[in-house]
Design a protein around this motif. Sequence first.
Motif, PDB file in Angstrom:
ATOM      1  N   ARG A  49       0.814  -1.220   0.000  1.00  0.00           N
ATOM      2  CA  ARG A  49       0.000   0.000   0.000  1.00  0.00           C
ATOM      3  C   ARG A  49       0.847   1.270   0.000  1.00  0.00           C
ATOM      4  NH1 ARG A  49      -5.229  -0.098   0.804  1.00  0.00           N
ATOM      5  NH2 ARG A  49      -5.212   1.937   1.843  1.00  0.00           N
ATOM      6  N   ILE A  50       2.090   1.178   0.453  1.00  0.00           N
ATOM      7  CA  ILE A  50       2.922   2.372   0.574  1.00  0.00           C
ATOM      8  C   ILE A  50       4.131   2.326  -0.355  1.00  0.00           C
ATOM      9  CG2 ILE A  50       4.287   3.786   2.177  1.00  0.00           C
ATOM     10  CD1 ILE A  50       2.452   2.724   4.420  1.00  0.00           C
ATOM     11  N   TRP A  51       4.768   1.164  -0.490  1.00  0.00           N
ATOM     12  CA  TRP A  51       5.987   1.050  -1.298  1.00  0.00           C
ATOM     13  C   TRP A  51       5.787   0.192  -2.532  1.00  0.00           C
ATOM     14  CZ3 TRP A  51      10.116   0.035   3.074  1.00  0.00           C
ATOM     15  CH2 TRP A  51      10.339   1.238   3.764  1.00  0.00           C
ATOM     16  N   ALA A  52       4.645   0.269  -3.163  1.00  0.00           N
ATOM     17  CA  ALA A  52       4.462  -0.459  -4.417  1.00  0.00           C
ATOM     18  C   ALA A  52       5.399   0.062  -5.503  1.00  0.00           C
ATOM     19  CB  ALA A  52       3.009  -0.354  -4.889  1.00  0.00           C
ATOM     20  N   ASP A  53       5.821   1.317  -5.381  1.00  0.00           N
ATOM     21  CA  ASP A  53       6.785   1.841  -6.351  1.00  0.00           C
ATOM     22  C   ASP A  53       8.138   1.142  -6.198  1.00  0.00           C
ATOM     23  OD1 ASP A  53       7.188   3.097  -3.865  1.00  0.00           O
ATOM     24  OD2 ASP A  53       7.888   4.960  -4.755  1.00  0.00           O
ATOM     25  N   TYR A  54       8.509   0.798  -4.969  1.00  0.00           N
ATOM     26  CA  TYR A  54       9.758   0.070  -4.727  1.00  0.00           C
ATOM     27  C   TYR A  54       9.697  -1.305  -5.389  1.00  0.00           C
ATOM     28  CZ  TYR A  54      13.900  -1.241  -1.895  1.00  0.00           C
ATOM     29  OH  TYR A  54      15.146  -1.626  -1.457  1.00  0.00           O
ATOM     30  N   ASP A  55       8.576  -1.973  -5.252  1.00  0.00           N
ATOM     31  CA  ASP A  55       8.389  -3.283  -5.879  1.00  0.00           C
ATOM     32  C   ASP A  55       8.559  -3.181  -7.394  1.00  0.00           C
ATOM     33  OD1 ASP A  55       7.402  -6.110  -6.040  1.00  0.00           O
ATOM     34  OD2 ASP A  55       5.697  -5.146  -6.999  1.00  0.00           O
ATOM     35  N   LEU A  56       7.936  -2.193  -8.014  1.00  0.00           N
ATOM     36  CA  LEU A  56       8.076  -2.005  -9.463  1.00  0.00           C
ATOM     37  C   LEU A  56       9.515  -1.659  -9.829  1.00  0.00           C
ATOM     38  CD1 LEU A  56       6.837  -1.690 -12.306  1.00  0.00           C
ATOM     39  CD2 LEU A  56       6.439   0.714 -11.745  1.00  0.00           C
ATOM     40  N   ASN A  57      10.141  -0.799  -9.042  1.00  0.00           N
ATOM     41  CA  ASN A  57      11.515  -0.401  -9.347  1.00  0.00           C
ATOM     42  C   ASN A  57      12.476  -1.584  -9.297  1.00  0.00           C
ATOM     43  OD1 ASN A  57      10.680   2.236  -9.664  1.00  0.00           O
ATOM     44  ND2 ASN A  57      11.265   2.869  -7.606  1.00  0.00           N
ATOM     45  N   LEU A  58      12.258  -2.483  -8.355  1.00  0.00           N
ATOM     46  CA  LEU A  58      13.112  -3.666  -8.279  1.00  0.00           C
ATOM     47  C   LEU A  58      12.914  -4.578  -9.486  1.00  0.00           C
ATOM     48  CD1 LEU A  58      12.807  -4.498  -4.476  1.00  0.00           C
ATOM     49  CD2 LEU A  58      14.816  -3.626  -5.672  1.00  0.00           C
ATOM     50  N   LYS A  59      11.710  -4.588 -10.029  1.00  0.00           N
ATOM     51  CA  LYS A  59      11.451  -5.396 -11.227  1.00  0.00           C
ATOM     52  C   LYS A  59      12.282  -4.887 -12.390  1.00  0.00           C
ATOM     53  CE  LYS A  59       6.743  -6.837 -10.022  1.00  0.00           C
ATOM     54  NZ  LYS A  59       5.294  -6.662 -10.316  1.00  0.00           N
ATOM     55  N   TRP A  60      12.241  -3.586 -12.658  1.00  0.00           N
ATOM     56  CA  TRP A  60      12.998  -3.102 -13.815  1.00  0.00           C
ATOM     57  C   TRP A  60      14.498  -3.079 -13.549  1.00  0.00           C
ATOM     58  CZ3 TRP A  60      15.920   1.167 -12.876  1.00  0.00           C
ATOM     59  CH2 TRP A  60      15.439   2.182 -12.051  1.00  0.00           C
ATOM     60  N   PHE A  61      14.898  -2.891 -12.296  1.00  0.00           N
ATOM     61  CA  PHE A  61      16.332  -2.856 -11.995  1.00  0.00           C
ATOM     62  C   PHE A  61      17.005  -4.176 -12.344  1.00  0.00           C
ATOM     63  CE2 PHE A  61      19.902  -3.731  -9.194  1.00  0.00           C
ATOM     64  CZ  PHE A  61      20.690  -2.596  -9.371  1.00  0.00           C
ATOM     65  N   PHE A  62      16.356  -5.294 -12.002  1.00  0.00           N
ATOM     66  CA  PHE A  62      16.969  -6.602 -12.200  1.00  0.00           C
ATOM     67  C   PHE A  62      16.699  -7.200 -13.589  1.00  0.00           C
ATOM     68  CE2 PHE A  62      16.808  -6.758  -7.442  1.00  0.00           C
ATOM     69  CZ  PHE A  62      18.175  -6.923  -7.238  1.00  0.00           C
ATOM     70  N   ASP A  63      15.915  -6.535 -14.409  1.00  0.00           N
ATOM     71  CA  ASP A  63      15.541  -7.071 -15.711  1.00  0.00           C
ATOM     72  C   ASP A  63      16.496  -6.536 -16.789  1.00  0.00           C
ATOM     73  OD1 ASP A  63      14.282  -7.667 -18.209  1.00  0.00           O
ATOM     74  OD2 ASP A  63      12.371  -7.864 -17.166  1.00  0.00           O
ATOM     75  N   LYS A  64      17.258  -7.427 -17.404  1.00  0.00           N
ATOM     76  CA  LYS A  64      18.238  -7.021 -18.409  1.00  0.00           C
ATOM     77  C   LYS A  64      17.588  -6.507 -19.690  1.00  0.00           C
ATOM     78  CE  LYS A  64      21.930 -10.093 -16.800  1.00  0.00           C
ATOM     79  NZ  LYS A  64      22.834 -11.222 -17.145  1.00  0.00           N
ATOM     80  N   LYS A  65      16.315  -6.826 -19.885  1.00  0.00           N
ATOM     81  CA  LYS A  65      15.635  -6.370 -21.096  1.00  0.00           C
ATOM     82  C   LYS A  65      15.110  -4.943 -20.967  1.00  0.00           C
ATOM     83  CE  LYS A  65      14.361 -10.954 -22.784  1.00  0.00           C
ATOM     84  NZ  LYS A  65      13.261 -11.839 -23.233  1.00  0.00           N
ATOM     85  N   ILE A  66      15.180  -4.398 -19.775  1.00  0.00           N
ATOM     86  CA  ILE A  66      14.763  -3.017 -19.552  1.00  0.00           C
ATOM     87  C   ILE A  66      15.990  -2.123 -19.548  1.00  0.00           C
ATOM     88  CG2 ILE A  66      13.724  -1.404 -17.912  1.00  0.00           C
ATOM     89  CD1 ILE A  66      11.683  -3.200 -19.236  1.00  0.00           C
TER      90      ILE A  66
END
Length: 255
Positions: free
Chosen positions: A160-177
């Motif tokens: 509810r508060i850090w959903a942006d952190y969750d999304l940021n970690l997705k793109w950080f670790f994704d080599k296709k981004i």
Amino acid sequence: MKLSIIIPTFNSASVLSKALDSIVGQTFTDWEVLIMDGVSNDDTLKVAQSYNDSRIRIYSEPDKGIYDAMNKGIKKAQGEWLYFLGSDDWLLNENVLNDIFAQDINGYDVVYGEVAAPHLAANHSGEWTLQTIDRNRCHQAILYSRKVFRRFGKYNTKYRIWADYDLNLKWFFDKKIKKKHIPTVIAHYSEGGYSSVCDTEMLKDLSWILLVRGRKMYSAEEKKDLINEALRMETSPLKRRVLKIWRISLKSKKQ
């Protein structure tokens, strides 16, 4: 449309004008604003409507929190790039958007800069690396291409508060981004912002998320620390079993 600026609001009448003034006054003009209001009972809608600008679109309906409102904005946005601004935040100066798009950002999927936020430590700035991954980059410092949401979906409202952190970690670790850091202060991030509050659900899941998404990037010792921290926080029997298997696997590789 180059840029969609999504602003979630709820009873934001006292602060919204500063956010909107900072957008309307930009020298860069190829933008739209989506006000995603959660049925405010103050004058938030009147403030937004007072601008009488066709580029400012206003929606007011019940939502399940700030990231649910932002998800609704993603669905309605028409821009190539999406940017999320808190209703009590504002763009730093009149040229900041023009400065961003004047840089070589073609071919990138995420462009992130800095925010002016005296309450945040200096280690929340600069290029985001594995060594600073435990410190989130707030969404006021980031422009996302549409590819990011096509690839990962919308914000996970479990956080509810850090959903942006969750999304940021997705793109950080994704080599296709493809990511690009720019040394530009984009916005003033208000100290009382929603994301400045601790998200206990995200804290509970963080070590697990780092392991699952970035396991190949960590050393054996770093993995061991993450596994131990995840075991300390994790309550799911299945996840705990997986973590113990990983820990045994690490010990076997050392022998």
